[in-house]
Design an enzyme around this catalytic site. Structure first.
Site, short mmCIF file in Angstrom:
data_model
loop_
_atom_site.label_atom_id
_atom_site.label_comp_id
_atom_site.label_asym_id
_atom_site.label_seq_id
_atom_site.Cartn_x
_atom_site.Cartn_y
_atom_site.Cartn_z
N HIS A 34 0.83 -1.22 0.00
CA HIS A 34 0.00 0.00 0.00
C HIS A 34 0.86 1.26 0.00
O HIS A 34 0.47 2.29 0.54
CB HIS A 34 -1.00 0.00 1.17
CG HIS A 34 -2.13 -0.96 0.95
ND1 HIS A 34 -3.23 -0.65 0.21
CD2 HIS A 34 -2.29 -2.25 1.35
CE1 HIS A 34 -4.04 -1.71 0.17
NE2 HIS A 34 -3.49 -2.69 0.86
N THR A 35 2.01 1.15 -0.61
CA THR A 35 2.89 2.32 -0.74
C THR A 35 2.91 2.84 -2.17
O THR A 35 3.26 3.99 -2.41
CB THR A 35 4.34 1.96 -0.34
OG1 THR A 35 4.68 0.73 -0.99
CG2 THR A 35 4.46 1.77 1.16
N GLY A 121 -8.01 -14.66 -7.16
CA GLY A 121 -8.37 -14.16 -5.83
C GLY A 121 -7.32 -14.46 -4.78
O GLY A 121 -7.57 -14.35 -3.58
N SER A 125 -2.19 -11.21 -8.49
CA SER A 125 -2.34 -10.29 -9.63
C SER A 125 -2.61 -10.97 -10.96
O SER A 125 -1.99 -10.63 -11.97
CB SER A 125 -1.12 -9.38 -9.75
OG SER A 125 -1.01 -8.61 -8.62
N SER A 126 -3.54 -11.91 -10.95
CA SER A 126 -3.91 -12.54 -12.23
C SER A 126 -4.54 -11.49 -13.15
O SER A 126 -4.37 -11.55 -14.37
CB SER A 126 -4.86 -13.71 -12.01
OG SER A 126 -5.99 -13.29 -11.29
N SER A 127 -5.25 -10.52 -12.59
CA SER A 127 -5.90 -9.54 -13.46
C SER A 127 -4.87 -8.62 -14.11
O SER A 127 -4.96 -8.33 -15.31
CB SER A 127 -6.96 -8.73 -12.70
OG SER A 127 -6.45 -8.26 -11.49
N ASP A 171 1.57 -3.94 -9.55
CA ASP A 171 1.28 -5.26 -10.12
C ASP A 171 1.62 -5.31 -11.60
O ASP A 171 2.25 -6.25 -12.10
CB ASP A 171 -0.20 -5.62 -9.93
CG ASP A 171 -0.62 -5.55 -8.48
OD1 ASP A 171 0.26 -5.45 -7.61
OD2 ASP A 171 -1.84 -5.60 -8.22
C1 GLA Z 1 -3.02 -4.31 -4.96
C2 GLA Z 1 -2.86 -3.16 -5.95
C3 GLA Z 1 -1.44 -2.63 -5.95
C4 GLA Z 1 -0.96 -2.31 -4.54
C5 GLA Z 1 -1.28 -3.46 -3.58
C6 GLA Z 1 -1.00 -3.09 -2.16
O1 GLA Z 1 -2.26 -5.42 -5.35
O2 GLA Z 1 -3.21 -3.59 -7.25
O3 GLA Z 1 -1.35 -1.50 -6.78
O4 GLA Z 1 -1.51 -1.11 -4.09
O5 GLA Z 1 -2.62 -3.89 -3.68
O6 GLA Z 1 0.34 -2.87 -1.97
#
Ligand code: GLA
Length: 387
Positions: A34-35, A121, A125-127, A171
């Protein structure tokens, strides 16, 4: 390669012509959560789980999509790209829309089929992988010459504007820029990056999948982002040079944010400490000090659980179950939160044993059987050449 070969066969069966095949990987993130949307730093890597996408122009104005693993298809035309009620086509259509908005010439219809082995899910980051595969594939078949950074940015814009999740760039960047045996230290303030070797044979990256994805994930994600922006606004009233949390300090937060909004303060305080924690963690890596690095991962989890409040009881349980395990150096929830995987740094020769033990304990407490994955670090989005 078996996936890609089957994909080719299935594409030819459905669309009666030879496709171009592209592979785009999922990602892990060791620290820096979340940075990214706060102009901070992240430390992701692409992994050996991929989306494979086959594409060919079709000489019409039709866009025909086929999701092999769902046995589901969708059809529209190039002048009628809009959100669907299914979600999966949106990742592809969102990228087409971004290309159109940016005046890239998609001059005729296309056929696309895709498959993959990134668990859905699971926070891998499959999407983003599907978006990046689409952008890369379209760039190749229409000779658009998109740079790697453009592919990542267009894919992120599709997720923000079409899918509606206000994500940062991590991602998509990791999927495109992945490099074997390297982490990517990405600075989201200016997209500069550095590859950091991660080629130890002593440590394995173990992903434990909670098997849950709570439904508030995307609304809470957007809300956290707004809270961070609110914190910046409150500081900027006094210190106009602060345009993101990257430039904020705990002192500023205590002075300008805490007295006005306690919740916004908690959220921002986590982000500010996580940005500096990542810098320290990179120093640990330089010294091959995985013990110190792992401790920081536990600290990140605590911040995400108690201050940022994006964890959930299943993720907390998985972290709790490894906390005193001598073979586990660090563990934390990974990605947006509210479900998905934890990422664990584990002594290599004990990785399977740890996974089995934790899975058994998790099953006892939740009744849920969980899969686990040992992540290998992989290269980014590329064309697949089948012989
Ligand atoms: C998801 C978002 C990313 C990132 C993370 C948290 O994966 O797609 O951009 O913000 O959460 O770090």
């Amino acid at each position: 390669m078996i996936k890609a070969a089957n994909l080719k066969r299935s594409f030819i069966e459905n669309f009666s012509q030879e496709p171009l095949i592209v592979r785009s990987p999922g990602r892990i993130n060791l620290i820096g959560e979340h940075t990214d949307y706060n102009e901070g730093l992240v430390l992701p890597a692409a992994i050996n789980k991929n989306v494979y996408l086959a594409i060919a122009k079709n000489g019409t104005d039709k866009v025909r999509l086929y999701a092999i693993d769902l046995s589901d298809s969708f059809e529209t035309t190039l002048d009628a790209i809009k959100k669907t009620d299914k979600l999966w086509p949106d990742y592809i259509l969102g990228v087409i829309e971004q290309l159109q908005l940016n005046n890239y010439a998609i001059t005729e219809g296309i056929d696309i089929a895709f498959t993959g082995d990134i668990p859905q899910g699971a926070g891998l980051s499959s999407s983003a992988a599907l978006e990046c595969a689409t952008a890369f594939a379209l760039s190749t078949v229409f000779n658009l010459n998109l740079a790697q950074l453009d592919i990542a940015l267009l894919s992120q814009a599709a997720e923000n504007q079409f899918v509606g999740v206000n994500c940062g760039l991590m991602d998509q960047f990791a999927s495109v820029f992945g490099k074997e045996q390297h982490l990517i230290k990405l600075d989201c303030a200016d997209y500069s990056y550095e590859y950091i070797p991660f080629n130890t044979t002593d440590i394995k990256i173990l992903l434990l999948d909670t098997q849950v994805k709570h439904s508030l994930a995307s609304s809470a994600y957007n809300e956290r982002r707004e809270q961070c922006e609110k914190g910046v606004e409150l500081i900027a009233k006094h210190e106009p040079s602060v345009t993101s949390l990257r430039h904020a300090s705990e002192e500023m937060l205590l002075k300008y944010v805490k007295p006005i909004d306690e919740i916004v303060y908690k959220r921002c305080s986590y982000v500010v400490s996580e940005i500096s924690r990542l810098q320290l963690a990179c120093e640990d890596l330089k010294k091959d000090d995985f013990t110190a690095f792992g401790k920081r991962m536990f600290e990140t989890h605590e911040g995400l659980e108690k201050q940022y409040e994006v964890s959930c009881k299943e993720l907390d349980l998985l972290v709790q179950l490894v906390k005193n395990n001598p073979y586990v150096l660090g563990a934390r929830m990974m990605g947006g939160g509210f479900g998905g995987c934890t990422v664990n740094l584990v002594k290599a020769d004990r990785a399977e044993q740890v996974a089995e033990e934790v899975a058994a304990a998790y099953k006892e407490q939740t009744g849920i059987n969980i899969p686990y994955y040992i992540a290998e670090i992989n290269s980014g989005t590329t064309v697949v050449h089948l012989t």
